[in-house]
Every structure is written in C-alpha cells, then in structure tokens.
Motif scaffolding. Structure first.
Motif, PDB file in Angstrom:
ATOM      1  N   ALA A 138      38.627  13.479 -63.468  1.00 32.24           N
ATOM      2  CA  ALA A 138      37.343  12.885 -63.838  1.00 32.24           C
ATOM      3  C   ALA A 138      37.573  11.460 -64.331  1.00 32.24           C
ATOM      4  CB  ALA A 138      36.671  13.711 -64.934  1.00 32.24           C
ATOM      5  N   ALA A 139      36.527  10.670 -64.264  1.00 27.41           N
ATOM      6  CA  ALA A 139      36.591   9.299 -64.763  1.00 27.41           C
ATOM      7  C   ALA A 139      35.222   8.912 -65.295  1.00 27.41           C
ATOM      8  CB  ALA A 139      37.009   8.335 -63.651  1.00 27.41           C
ATOM      9  N   TYR A 140      35.230   8.012 -66.257  1.00 28.24           N
ATOM     10  CA  TYR A 140      33.995   7.495 -66.840  1.00 28.24           C
ATOM     11  C   TYR A 140      34.153   5.992 -66.981  1.00 28.24           C
ATOM     12  CZ  TYR A 140      30.297   6.437 -70.148  1.00 28.24           C
ATOM     13  OH  TYR A 140      29.197   5.895 -70.737  1.00 28.24           O
ATOM     14  N   ILE A 141      33.093   5.279 -66.681  1.00 33.40           N
ATOM     15  CA  ILE A 141      33.125   3.827 -66.828  1.00 33.40           C
ATOM     16  C   ILE A 141      31.805   3.371 -67.427  1.00 33.40           C
ATOM     17  CG2 ILE A 141      32.355   3.349 -64.481  1.00 33.40           C
ATOM     18  CD1 ILE A 141      34.548   1.069 -64.483  1.00 33.40           C
ATOM     19  N   LEU A 142      31.885   2.445 -68.373  1.00 32.14           N
ATOM     20  CA  LEU A 142      30.704   1.914 -69.038  1.00 32.14           C
ATOM     21  C   LEU A 142      30.597   0.430 -68.708  1.00 32.14           C
ATOM     22  CD1 LEU A 142      28.379   2.436 -71.096  1.00 32.14           C
ATOM     23  CD2 LEU A 142      29.973   1.638 -72.860  1.00 32.14           C
ATOM     24  N   TYR A 143      29.412   0.040 -68.282  1.00 32.04           N
ATOM     25  CA  TYR A 143      29.133  -1.356 -67.943  1.00 32.04           C
ATOM     26  C   TYR A 143      28.003  -1.887 -68.818  1.00 32.04           C
ATOM     27  CZ  TYR A 143      31.125   0.113 -63.414  1.00 32.04           C
ATOM     28  OH  TYR A 143      31.914   0.624 -62.412  1.00 32.04           O
ATOM     29  N   GLU A 144      28.022  -3.172 -69.028  1.00 28.23           N
ATOM     30  CA  GLU A 144      26.833  -3.873 -69.521  1.00 28.23           C
ATOM     31  C   GLU A 144      26.211  -4.466 -68.260  1.00 28.23           C
ATOM     32  OE1 GLU A 144      25.545  -7.416 -72.586  1.00 28.23           O
ATOM     33  OE2 GLU A 144      27.436  -6.352 -72.911  1.00 28.23           O
ATOM     34  N   THR A 145      24.959  -4.128 -67.992  1.00 31.30           N
ATOM     35  CA  THR A 145      24.327  -4.488 -66.729  1.00 31.30           C
ATOM     36  C   THR A 145      23.057  -5.286 -66.941  1.00 31.30           C
ATOM     37  OG1 THR A 145      23.047  -2.428 -66.665  1.00 31.30           O
ATOM     38  CG2 THR A 145      25.211  -2.419 -65.579  1.00 31.30           C
ATOM     39  N   VAL A 146      22.712  -6.044 -65.915  1.00 26.92           N
ATOM     40  CA  VAL A 146      21.429  -6.745 -65.885  1.00 26.92           C
ATOM     41  C   VAL A 146      20.854  -6.557 -64.487  1.00 26.92           C
ATOM     42  CG1 VAL A 146      20.228  -8.959 -66.071  1.00 26.92           C
ATOM     43  CG2 VAL A 146      22.151  -8.446 -67.608  1.00 26.92           C
ATOM     44  N   TYR A 147      19.590  -6.133 -64.452  1.00 28.68           N
ATOM     45  CA  TYR A 147      18.848  -5.966 -63.200  1.00 28.68           C
ATOM     46  C   TYR A 147      17.668  -6.919 -63.299  1.00 28.68           C
ATOM     47  CZ  TYR A 147      16.595  -3.527 -59.287  1.00 28.68           C
ATOM     48  OH  TYR A 147      16.030  -3.204 -58.078  1.00 28.68           O
ATOM     49  N   GLU A 148      17.631  -7.889 -62.391  1.00 26.70           N
ATOM     50  CA  GLU A 148      16.598  -8.922 -62.459  1.00 26.70           C
ATOM     51  C   GLU A 148      15.853  -9.064 -61.137  1.00 26.70           C
ATOM     52  OE1 GLU A 148      17.808 -12.559 -65.026  1.00 26.70           O
ATOM     53  OE2 GLU A 148      19.578 -11.989 -63.840  1.00 26.70           O
ATOM     54  N   ILE A 149      14.575  -9.364 -61.258  1.00 25.76           N
ATOM     55  CA  ILE A 149      13.770  -9.784 -60.113  1.00 25.76           C
ATOM     56  C   ILE A 149      13.154 -11.111 -60.541  1.00 25.76           C
ATOM     57  CG2 ILE A 149      11.902  -9.215 -58.518  1.00 25.76           C
ATOM     58  CD1 ILE A 149      12.378  -6.249 -59.250  1.00 25.76           C
ATOM     59  N   PRO A 150      13.859 -12.209 -60.288  1.00 25.72           N
ATOM     60  CA  PRO A 150      13.435 -13.520 -60.793  1.00 25.72           C
ATOM     61  C   PRO A 150      12.018 -13.933 -60.385  1.00 25.72           C
ATOM     62  CG  PRO A 150      15.673 -13.620 -59.955  1.00 25.72           C
ATOM     63  CD  PRO A 150      15.124 -12.281 -59.558  1.00 25.72           C
ATOM     64  N   ARG A 151      11.612 -13.614 -59.188  1.00 30.26           N
ATOM     65  CA  ARG A 151      10.300 -14.044 -58.707  1.00 30.26           C
ATOM     66  C   ARG A 151       9.164 -13.570 -59.605  1.00 30.26           C
ATOM     67  NH1 ARG A 151       6.524 -11.634 -56.392  1.00 30.26           N
ATOM     68  NH2 ARG A 151       7.710  -9.785 -55.867  1.00 30.26           N
ATOM     69  N   ILE A 152       9.323 -12.379 -60.197  1.00 34.21           N
ATOM     70  CA  ILE A 152       8.266 -11.855 -61.063  1.00 34.21           C
ATOM     71  C   ILE A 152       8.640 -11.909 -62.541  1.00 34.21           C
ATOM     72  CG2 ILE A 152       7.306 -10.378 -59.256  1.00 34.21           C
ATOM     73  CD1 ILE A 152       8.703  -7.973 -60.653  1.00 34.21           C
ATOM     74  N   GLY A 153       9.793 -12.505 -62.845  1.00 31.95           N
ATOM     75  CA  GLY A 153      10.222 -12.634 -64.241  1.00 31.95           C
ATOM     76  C   GLY A 153      10.694 -11.325 -64.864  1.00 31.95           C
ATOM     77  N   PHE A 154      11.082 -10.357 -64.044  1.00 30.52           N
ATOM     78  CA  PHE A 154      11.549  -9.078 -64.566  1.00 30.52           C
ATOM     79  C   PHE A 154      13.044  -9.162 -64.869  1.00 30.52           C
ATOM     80  CE2 PHE A 154      13.576  -4.982 -64.187  1.00 30.52           C
ATOM     81  CZ  PHE A 154      12.807  -4.225 -65.053  1.00 30.52           C
ATOM     82  N   ARG A 155      13.420  -8.624 -66.031  1.00 28.99           N
ATOM     83  CA  ARG A 155      14.834  -8.566 -66.413  1.00 28.99           C
ATOM     84  C   ARG A 155      15.053  -7.347 -67.283  1.00 28.99           C
ATOM     85  NH1 ARG A 155      18.650 -10.197 -70.352  1.00 28.99           N
ATOM     86  NH2 ARG A 155      20.492 -11.152 -69.420  1.00 28.99           N
ATOM     87  N   GLN A 156      16.008  -6.479 -66.901  1.00 25.37           N
ATOM     88  CA  GLN A 156      16.377  -5.350 -67.740  1.00 25.37           C
ATOM     89  C   GLN A 156      17.864  -5.419 -68.031  1.00 25.37           C
ATOM     90  OE1 GLN A 156      15.735  -1.305 -66.386  1.00 25.37           O
ATOM     91  NE2 GLN A 156      15.849  -0.594 -68.483  1.00 25.37           N
ATOM     92  N   HIS A 157      18.179  -5.464 -69.305  1.00 24.36           N
ATOM     93  CA  HIS A 157      19.547  -5.502 -69.811  1.00 24.36           C
ATOM     94  C   HIS A 157      19.853  -4.082 -70.303  1.00 24.36           C
ATOM     95  CE1 HIS A 157      22.353  -7.237 -73.149  1.00 24.36           C
ATOM     96  NE2 HIS A 157      23.040  -6.958 -72.052  1.00 24.36           N
ATOM     97  N   ALA A 158      20.978  -3.513 -69.921  1.00 26.35           N
ATOM     98  CA  ALA A 158      21.271  -2.121 -70.285  1.00 26.35           C
ATOM     99  C   ALA A 158      22.759  -1.870 -70.413  1.00 26.35           C
ATOM    100  CB  ALA A 158      20.697  -1.179 -69.230  1.00 26.35           C
ATOM    101  N   LEU A 159      23.086  -0.786 -71.090  1.00 29.05           N
ATOM    102  CA  LEU A 159      24.413  -0.190 -70.993  1.00 29.05           C
ATOM    103  C   LEU A 159      24.277   0.898 -69.942  1.00 29.05           C
ATOM    104  CD1 LEU A 159      25.630   0.210 -74.679  1.00 29.05           C
ATOM    105  CD2 LEU A 159      26.503  -1.353 -72.916  1.00 29.05           C
ATOM    106  N   THR A 160      25.163   0.882 -68.981  1.00 26.15           N
ATOM    107  CA  THR A 160      25.111   1.836 -67.875  1.00 26.15           C
ATOM    108  C   THR A 160      26.445   2.549 -67.796  1.00 26.15           C
ATOM    109  OG1 THR A 160      23.556   0.438 -66.686  1.00 26.15           O
ATOM    110  CG2 THR A 160      24.778   2.055 -65.379  1.00 26.15           C
ATOM    111  N   GLY A 161      26.393   3.867 -67.912  1.00 25.93           N
ATOM    112  CA  GLY A 161      27.604   4.674 -67.819  1.00 25.93           C
ATOM    113  C   GLY A 161      27.579   5.492 -66.553  1.00 25.93           C
ATOM    114  N   VAL A 162      28.718   5.602 -65.907  1.00 28.72           N
ATOM    115  CA  VAL A 162      28.825   6.380 -64.668  1.00 28.72           C
ATOM    116  C   VAL A 162      30.030   7.313 -64.794  1.00 28.72           C
ATOM    117  CG1 VAL A 162      28.975   6.308 -62.148  1.00 28.72           C
ATOM    118  CG2 VAL A 162      27.911   4.401 -63.383  1.00 28.72           C
ATOM    119  N   THR A 163      29.782   8.595 -64.507  1.00 30.16           N
ATOM    120  CA  THR A 163      30.846   9.587 -64.502  1.00 30.16           C
ATOM    121  C   THR A 163      31.162   9.940 -63.054  1.00 30.16           C
ATOM    122  OG1 THR A 163      30.111  10.491 -66.603  1.00 30.16           O
ATOM    123  CG2 THR A 163      31.530  11.900 -65.266  1.00 30.16           C
TER     124      THR A 163
END
Length: 182
Positions: A138-163
């Motif tokens: 098994a493996a686990y990885i934690l990222y600091e992520t940003v998902y953006e849609i610049p045209r509409i000014g959307f930005r989500q900053h998150a901690l994202t973990g994947v197992t």
C-alpha cells in the motif's frame, strides 16, 4: 517537493464546474498496513535464516513503480487524459470530494469528472507534502493542490490525499479525499 503545473490555455467555456480535489479516504489504512512493519523493526537487524535482499530489492522496485503511478495519476488529470486516468484507478475506488460528495466505483468517479475531461479548461497544480510506501502493498501520498478555472475566477485550494494498492503487477488508486483549505 515537486510542483507541477499546466500553463494557461485558451479553452472552450465549461458546461459546469466539477471539482476534483483528488483525495484519499484511507490514511488510517496506510498507517495500519505499516504498523506490523514498524513494530517488527521493518525486518532489519534479525537473523531468521531468510535472505531479505530479494524482498528489499522488490520493495525498492515497487517504490520506483509507485513514483511512475502517482505521477501518471496527477498528470493524466492535469492533461485531460481520461483513458489513462481511469486506468490508474481500481474498479472499486472511492472519491470523497471537498464538498462532501462521495462517488463509489471508477464508473461513478468518471461520471462525476466528465465535464473536467470534456471542457479541458481547468488548471490543476500540486505539490507533494508527504508519502508512505509500504513495499509492494500500500502507499499513501498527500498533496497540496489547486484547481482553477481562471475564466470564471474559480479557485479551490485543498489538501488531497490518495491511497494506492498494489495488485501484484501495478499500483492503482483506491481512495482519494480532498479537504478544502482557505
């Protein structure tokens, strides 16, 4: 710490915004899978008559294979490569989005992310914060992520973990979980 990003491009307007704060629900699973190794000293410093060289070599090979798998997961999402993204997920995978929405199974996950792949507008960036790889298990990885849609000014900053789980041949994502950050 590697930061990966995609340069902004002119893309068609989205039909709707689907967030993918990638994410892993099972940090506990990864921690529990490592507990026996930690308690046993990781197999080092004992002489039980077995050759641990092969096991250590196999574990190193799985760690290298994991590096490719996690990069493929992140880059296929960034690059709108729906086929590759699907292929690196276990059929039984679960995704818990930052909104609290949950999708069980790769088909449901792909349906939830369909507009991301179709619209090709979002900018996905990530920075690795932490990882644990338990040999070929098994493996686990934690990222600091940003998902953006610049045209509409959307930005989500998150901690994202994947197992991830190793199926004997390759690593597959089994759980993603996003936690929104300010």
């Amino acid at each position: 710490m590697n930061t990966h990003h995609r340069p902004a491009q002119s893309r068609p307007a989205p039909r709707r915004s689907v967030l993918r704060p990638l994410a892993a629900t099972t940090l506990a699973l990864a921690a529990l899978s490592l507990a026996p190794i930690a308690l046993a000293g990781g197999g080092h410093g004992h002489d039980d008559g077995h050759d641990d060289g092969h096991d250590r070599g196999r574990a190193r090979g799985c760690e290298r294979q994991f590096e490719v798998a996690q990069r493929t997961d992140m880059e296929s999402f960034r690059d709108y490569d729906e086929e590759t993204f699907r292929a690196v997920h276990d059929e039984r995978a679960v995704t818990v989005f930052g909104s609290g929405a949950v999708r069980y199974g790769v088909d449901a996950i792909m349906t939830a992310l369909a507009s991301h792949f179709a619209n090709r507008e979002a900018v996905w960036t990530w920075t690795e914060k932490y990882r644990v790889v338990d040999g070929c298990n098994a493996a686990y990885i934690l990222y600091e992520t940003v998902y953006e849609i610049p045209r509409i000014g959307f930005r989500q900053h998150a901690l994202t973990g994947v197992t991830y789980s190793h199926d004997g041949h390759r690593w597959l994502a089994v759980a993603d979980q996003g936690t929104p950050l300010p």
